[in-house]
Design an enzyme around this catalytic site. Structure first.
Site, mmCIF file in Angstrom:
data_model
loop_
_atom_site.group_PDB
_atom_site.id
_atom_site.type_symbol
_atom_site.label_atom_id
_atom_site.label_comp_id
_atom_site.label_asym_id
_atom_site.label_seq_id
_atom_site.Cartn_x
_atom_site.Cartn_y
_atom_site.Cartn_z
ATOM 1 N N ASP A 169 28.633 -3.755 85.993
ATOM 2 C CA ASP A 169 29.033 -2.467 85.400
ATOM 3 C C ASP A 169 28.923 -1.351 86.442
ATOM 4 O OD1 ASP A 169 29.087 -3.590 82.611
ATOM 5 O OD2 ASP A 169 26.969 -3.855 83.056
ATOM 6 N N GLU A 190 32.573 -9.977 87.615
ATOM 7 C CA GLU A 190 33.878 -9.318 87.747
ATOM 8 C C GLU A 190 34.109 -8.760 89.152
ATOM 9 O OE1 GLU A 190 35.246 -6.836 84.551
ATOM 10 O OE2 GLU A 190 36.165 -5.395 85.919
HETATM 11 O O1 TRH Z 1 26.224 -8.818 88.547
HETATM 12 P P1 TRH Z 1 27.323 -9.491 87.828
HETATM 13 O O2 TRH Z 1 26.991 -10.762 87.209
HETATM 14 O O3 TRH Z 1 27.927 -8.533 86.765
HETATM 15 C C1 TRH Z 1 28.353 -8.958 85.505
HETATM 16 C C2 TRH Z 1 29.832 -8.907 85.348
HETATM 17 O O4 TRH Z 1 30.394 -7.686 85.762
HETATM 18 C C3 TRH Z 1 30.201 -9.152 83.920
HETATM 19 O O5 TRH Z 1 31.591 -9.025 83.734
HETATM 20 C C4 TRH Z 1 29.476 -8.167 83.058
HETATM 21 O O6 TRH Z 1 29.785 -8.333 81.739
HETATM 22 C C5 TRH Z 1 27.999 -8.348 83.272
HETATM 23 O O7 TRH Z 1 27.680 -8.122 84.627
HETATM 24 C C6 TRH Z 1 27.198 -7.403 82.422
HETATM 25 O O8 TRH Z 1 28.509 -9.785 88.875
HETATM 26 P P2 TRH Z 1 29.559 -8.815 89.587
HETATM 27 O O9 TRH Z 1 30.528 -8.247 88.604
HETATM 28 O O10 TRH Z 1 30.115 -9.565 90.699
HETATM 29 O O11 TRH Z 1 28.710 -7.615 90.164
HETATM 30 C C7 TRH Z 1 27.840 -7.763 91.245
HETATM 31 C C8 TRH Z 1 27.841 -6.509 92.083
HETATM 32 O O12 TRH Z 1 26.764 -6.553 93.009
HETATM 33 C C9 TRH Z 1 29.113 -6.338 92.907
HETATM 34 O O13 TRH Z 1 29.503 -4.982 92.931
HETATM 35 C C10 TRH Z 1 28.682 -6.767 94.294
HETATM 36 C C11 TRH Z 1 27.260 -6.313 94.312
HETATM 37 N N1 TRH Z 1 26.376 -6.983 95.289
HETATM 38 C C12 TRH Z 1 25.753 -6.218 96.231
HETATM 39 O O14 TRH Z 1 25.979 -4.997 96.313
HETATM 40 N N2 TRH Z 1 24.900 -6.829 97.104
HETATM 41 C C13 TRH Z 1 24.658 -8.161 97.078
HETATM 42 O O15 TRH Z 1 23.863 -8.676 97.898
HETATM 43 C C14 TRH Z 1 25.340 -8.937 96.090
HETATM 44 C C15 TRH Z 1 25.098 -10.425 96.058
HETATM 45 C C16 TRH Z 1 26.181 -8.320 95.207
#
Ligand code: TRH
Length: 379
Positions: A15, A271
């Site tokens: 989010d 996402e």
């Molecule tokens: O963290 P998520 O599992 O988020 C999820 C999804 O958005 C899902 O649709 C939603 O319903 C749920 O949350 C509540 O995975 P996502 O979307 O990939 O988000 C991870 C974020 O973290 C992305 O912006 C990349 C960031 N990130 C970093 O900044 N540093 C890191 O080391 C890593 C591994 C990720």
């Protein structure tokens, strides 16, 4: 042009990851004055460590970041208000929107999906009890949707980075990673997953060496179990057969993008990382966020249906089987072996996919266009 974006952190980082990218892009590319209201600043600080998790108000990279407190303090509504992922706006703020002399465009930004119905629902208004209209804005992969988050120079930056071995090497060094000569480099970001052990087993037994880079997170406990160690932390590096596993610190969002660009294959989730892995132009494996009653399977297959267009029937089937095994927690070994047979085709397709999606208007541009159209209609 003033924008308010409201983000309620449900769990994980998706989010805040999506809304933070959108806020930055609206400010830097569209000249918008953006306030990003976040109810959990600790989650924000995890992906953006230069932010102060205790500050009620701060400006970060051109965006005014506000803590969204439980006890809402009156604030003047912006020209455009985005509630992300159906988070509920403070009633007093909605009342202020209704009372504002100049009309406010109210948008609900939905989750990303490749399902067919998205085009039909994108941009539809819904009349609220106070007489305001709220519009549903659906990001998506096809022309009839609201598009995908993509900064204007993203693909050019990514291509330049990937073409520069020294830049890749230098970046990996900042994470404490020394590239292993001749090894395939894979990043791993996933939820708890029963399929992990079989995949790691296949990688360890593979003819080609693999360097697996794992930012700290929910998958680490399973990683430890397979490695047979009680604790593994950022910086630790363990070898099993042909597989070298290195745990990395959870990094700043910009660094994570570079990590995806530095790898030959990326396992991603949710996402935002899912989309960023597509922009990386490399083959990927998606761990989808699980929904009640298995609703996520339709979403997964809808994406695959679209993604495998242009692949041979064999490569498409191989990819689908691998993604299904990963998301069902099943044995990954047969699927991983099959993927090796079609690797060059998958790699080429990943590049093409990114280029094709980049020919579509990006989400921030589409939002601004939607606002302009609405203005001419509302005037
Ligand atoms: O963290 P998520 O599992 O988020 C999820 C999804 O958005 C899902 O649709 C939603 O319903 C749920 O949350 C509540 O995975 P996502 O979307 O990939 O988000 C991870 C974020 O973290 C992305 O912006 C990349 C960031 N990130 C970093 O900044 N540093 C890191 O080391 C890593 C591994 C990720």
């Amino acid at each position: 042009m003033k924008w308010d974006i409201f983000c309620s952190v449900v769990d994980n980082y998706g989010d805040i990851g999506v809304t933070w990218r959108l806020a930055r892009q609206l400010a830097s590319e569209q000249g918008a004055a953006v306030r990003l209201w976040v109810d959990d600043l600790a989650a924000f600080a995890a992906i953006c460590p230069q932010a102060d998790p205790a500050a009620e108000q701060q400006v970060v990279l051109g965006v005014e970041v506000r803590h969204w407190p439980r006890d809402w303090q009156a604030a003047e509504p912006a020209d455009v208000v985005i509630e992300a992922f159906a988070c509920e706006l403070p009633p007093a703020y909605v009342a202020a929107m209704a009372a504002r002399a100049q009309k406010v465009l109210w948008l609900n930004l939905e989750y990303l999906s490749a399902e067919d119905w998205v085009e039909g629902c994108h941009g539809l208004p819904s009349l609220q009890s106070n007489g305001l209209q709220k519009f549903f804005f659906f990001p998506g992969f096809t022309a009839g949707s609201g598009g995908l988050l993509r900064e204007g120079d993203l693909l050019a930056r990514r291509e330049a980075f990937q073409a520069d071995d020294a830049a890749v090497w230098q970046f990996l060094q900042t994470l404490g990673v020394t590239p292993v000569a001749g090894a395939r480099r894979i990043s791993l970001f996933a939820y708890e997953n029963a399929a992990l052990a079989s995949w790691l087993g296949a990688l360890a037994a593979d003819a080609q060496p693999t360097q697996l880079l794992v930012p700290e997170g929910r998958i680490v406990a399973e990683l430890q179990r397979w490695l047979g160690v009680t604790a593994i932390k950022a910086g630790d590096c363990v070898q099993r057969g042909q597989l070298q596993v290195q745990v990395l610190p959870f990094m700043r969002q910009e660094q994570y993008d570079l990590l995806l660009w530095s790898c030959d294959f990326n396992a991603v989730r949710g996402e935002d990382s899912f989309l960023r892995a597509q922009w990386a132009g490399q083959p990927l494996l998606w761990h989808i966020y699980q929904q009640a009653e298995g609703a996520h399977w339709d979403k997964l297959d809808a994406f695959l249906d679209l993604y495998i267009e242009g692949l041979s029937a064999e490569a498409g089937a191989v990819l689908r089987a691998l993604w299904h095994a990963w998301n069902a927690g099943e044995d990954m070994a047969p699927g991983w072996a099959a993927v090796q047979q079609v690797w060059p085709e998958l790699a080429e397709h990943s590049q093409r996919w990114a280029l094709e999606r980049a020919s579509q208007a990006d989400l921030a541009t589409a939002l601004v266009q939607f606002y302009r159209n609405w203005l001419s209609y509302a005037a």
